[in-house]
Write a protein that holds these residues in place. Sequence first.
Motif, short mmCIF file in Angstrom:
data_model
loop_
_atom_site.label_atom_id
_atom_site.label_comp_id
_atom_site.label_asym_id
_atom_site.label_seq_id
_atom_site.Cartn_x
_atom_site.Cartn_y
_atom_site.Cartn_z
N GLN A 385 0.86 -1.18 0.00
CA GLN A 385 0.00 0.00 0.00
C GLN A 385 0.89 1.22 0.00
OE1 GLN A 385 -2.60 0.58 3.38
NE2 GLN A 385 -3.94 1.86 2.16
N LYS A 402 -9.95 -8.35 -5.16
CA LYS A 402 -9.09 -7.61 -6.07
C LYS A 402 -8.08 -8.53 -6.75
CE LYS A 402 -8.40 -4.16 -2.98
NZ LYS A 402 -7.67 -3.06 -2.38
N GLN A 473 -15.99 -6.57 2.69
CA GLN A 473 -15.99 -5.54 1.67
C GLN A 473 -14.64 -4.83 1.67
OE1 GLN A 473 -18.63 -5.22 -0.43
NE2 GLN A 473 -17.14 -3.98 -1.56
N PRO A 475 -12.17 -1.94 1.59
CA PRO A 475 -12.26 -0.49 1.74
C PRO A 475 -11.68 0.18 0.50
CG PRO A 475 -10.51 -1.39 3.11
CD PRO A 475 -11.19 -2.55 2.47
N GLU A 476 -12.10 1.43 0.29
CA GLU A 476 -11.63 2.13 -0.91
C GLU A 476 -10.20 2.60 -0.69
OE1 GLU A 476 -13.12 2.52 -3.89
OE2 GLU A 476 -14.62 1.14 -3.08
N ASP A 477 -9.23 1.73 -0.81
CA ASP A 477 -7.85 2.19 -0.68
C ASP A 477 -7.01 1.54 -1.78
OD1 ASP A 477 -7.48 -0.35 0.10
OD2 ASP A 477 -7.28 0.09 2.22
N ASP A 478 -5.73 1.79 -1.69
CA ASP A 478 -4.87 1.41 -2.81
C ASP A 478 -3.99 0.20 -2.47
OD1 ASP A 478 -3.66 2.85 -0.90
OD2 ASP A 478 -2.42 4.07 -2.23
#
Lengths: 521, 259
Positions: A385, A402, A473, A475-478
């Motif tokens: 990350q 992902k 779910q 999370p909206e991260d990279d």
Amino acid sequence: MSAAVPAVFEAVKVDYAAIAPMLVVVGGALIGVLVEAVAPRSTRYGAQLVLTLATIAAALVALFVWAVPHKAVTLGQSLAIDGPALFLQATLLVFGLLGVLAMSERFGGKSADAFTPMGASSPGSPQEAAATRAGFATSEVFPLALFSLFGMLIFVAANDLITMFVALEVLSLPLYILTGLARRRRLLSQEASLKYFLLGAFSSAFFLFGAALLYGFSGSSDLKLIARAITTNSSQMNGLLLPGAILVLIGLLFKVGAVPFHSWTPDAYQGAPTPITGFMAAATKAAAFGAILRIAYVGLEVSRWDWRVGVGLIAAATMIVGAVLSVTQTDVKRLLAYSSVAHAGFILVGLLSFDGNGIAGVMFYLVAYGLATLAAFAIVAMIRQGGSEATHLSQWAGLGRKHPVVAGIFGLLLLAFAGIPLTSGFTSKFAVFAPAIHSGGTMGVLLVVIGVLASAVTAYVYFRIIVLMYFTQAPEDDVVALTPSVATTIVVTVGVLATLLLGIVPGLLLQLAQDASTFLL
Amino acid sequence: MSNAPGTGEAVLFWILGPLAVLGSLGLIFAKKAVHAALGMALTMIILGIFYIAQDAHFLGVIQVFVYTGAVMMLFLFVLMLVGVDSSDGLLETLKGQRLATAVLVLGLGGLLTAALGSVTYPEPAGVKSINEETGNVSAMAELIFGRYVWVFEVTSALLITAALGAMVLAHRERLGKGRNQRDWSKRRVLRGEYVAGLPAPGVYARHNAVDTPALLPDGTPTPLSVSRVLTARDQVTTPERYVEAEDRIAGQIEEDSSR
């Protein structure tokens, strides 16, 4: 004493065929140091990588071509190249090959991704940044890994306490250095290195003290002569034997991370560069268990009723503490560290059965666990990350959606650690627990019960991670899994194939381990 | 031939033995690194004397050479690097750790003493016969290069690893070109500050150490004259006492001449 010193000097007989793999490895390491001194900086990474891989491959060939047909006790009782030694040496060389491949991973950069460009620069300093820009690399890690491997190869074959002690130092010293060379979170890495070094020195002192007492007891440091002294000495000397045996075993149990000598494990595993963690977990454990096997089955077997219960208690504590503390971990590397502690406990259960099948079970377990661990840490190194390794468990949430393949492979390895049937984890646990029930007596059965319960606890931990990866779910991260090079792909593929093959058709390797389970005296 | 220690050796042991124990306790409990190093040197020298008293001359001499010579030198180099005044932090980071350590150490010590004390030792073998037949050094050489030659050779891997590790962890390669004297001088002139260089540290009638700042014309000390490393370490002294002494002498001279 006077009998040990001949009147005229006699050179010791050397069976060069039997020790060829060790000579090849140390030769490669020395050439590696020379390369470091003379080769231009830009060529060093490639040269070192090729040299190291070629060295380990050549050592493997030497092992199978020369050493295997030449089982011998050589160099004046210093080394016993026998079945267990050869089996574990081959295992260690394979671990070394995979470990070096994992260390060489660059993820598209100029130098090995896991290692700092300049170990001497202060973390976060302008000099460190300048070294990164200039494309510096700590390519010394490859010869250091070879030196460590050299120590391990001696360690599993060491037939007297002095050789064993020197081998212990030769294998540990490079690991202390390698632990402090992480590219990211360098303060943590340096702290881990210092802790590992200080506690390692402490445990070496225990080993030395024990070896001195055993020498006082038997008048020799040869395991064979110690075993003979145990049967012939009068009981008046037993005050030296038991403390000596316990202190030597403490020194060795430290290296496998048995409770209560495990406190370095989570810190060192977390701080070390991830490929080094994998190498440490797999290879150090195999080497140290090889030495414990030899001490327990060759040197101190006759007196085993005196210390067996103590080591049994340590095994029980190791399984319980390793399993329970892995529940509370939030960092993947620390979690795998505590899992390795628990695995050390499982292996100790097999070791305490005092049975040829027990030796074979321990060696089988070391192979299965080591290959899975190398692959698992290779995958941990891929999950990133914002450029740094995402080792916190919360960062792994939803990874299965992902990156289904990476998460799937990691899940499979976790199932193997938990001991689910059709993976190597199940067959290896069976291989150590069965001899313990069969010939370990009441204590063996009790330990197996504790082992099964501890496995259930660790299974909960691993399933929690699988649930986290697949059923949470994202999370909206990279958080991403980097695309690995061929090297890491090989490590992971070998790990996964071994995990499946040893789970479905364990017979071949188990038979090999059984054939190799006789110690030469 | 009995190898039991004679009276002289026993007296030597009972005088030096407690001293060696005191030295090793000093190594553990001394708060200053220098005192710990001296305690260790004492213990090591006494061990060397013991070896010589037991006819192991080579071992005794090597003990003194290696430990009190080489190892203590390394110790002192490290002390030079970290500063003589450095001392251990005595803050207990884990609560109750010191008490637990004391209990466990005493327990382990008690167990070991009980076990080792219960042993009936046979007649000591001694090295007298070997010294007479083979010779002390030859016998050592035959073991080192005979029976234990593999261990002896493997130790070299340890030394190479140590050297390589020291280079990796401590050697900083220079990145880019450093400034030479000419560059520095150009830079000073361009910037127009300290064109004549920084002021030298204070030189007084009885004192010229680098840790004492020089005085400006108005009598105030200037920090520019002292190395910033010393300032950071808080090792800078004030020039007051030298100035006072000078003033006093000057005063006396004036008094004498006016009389």
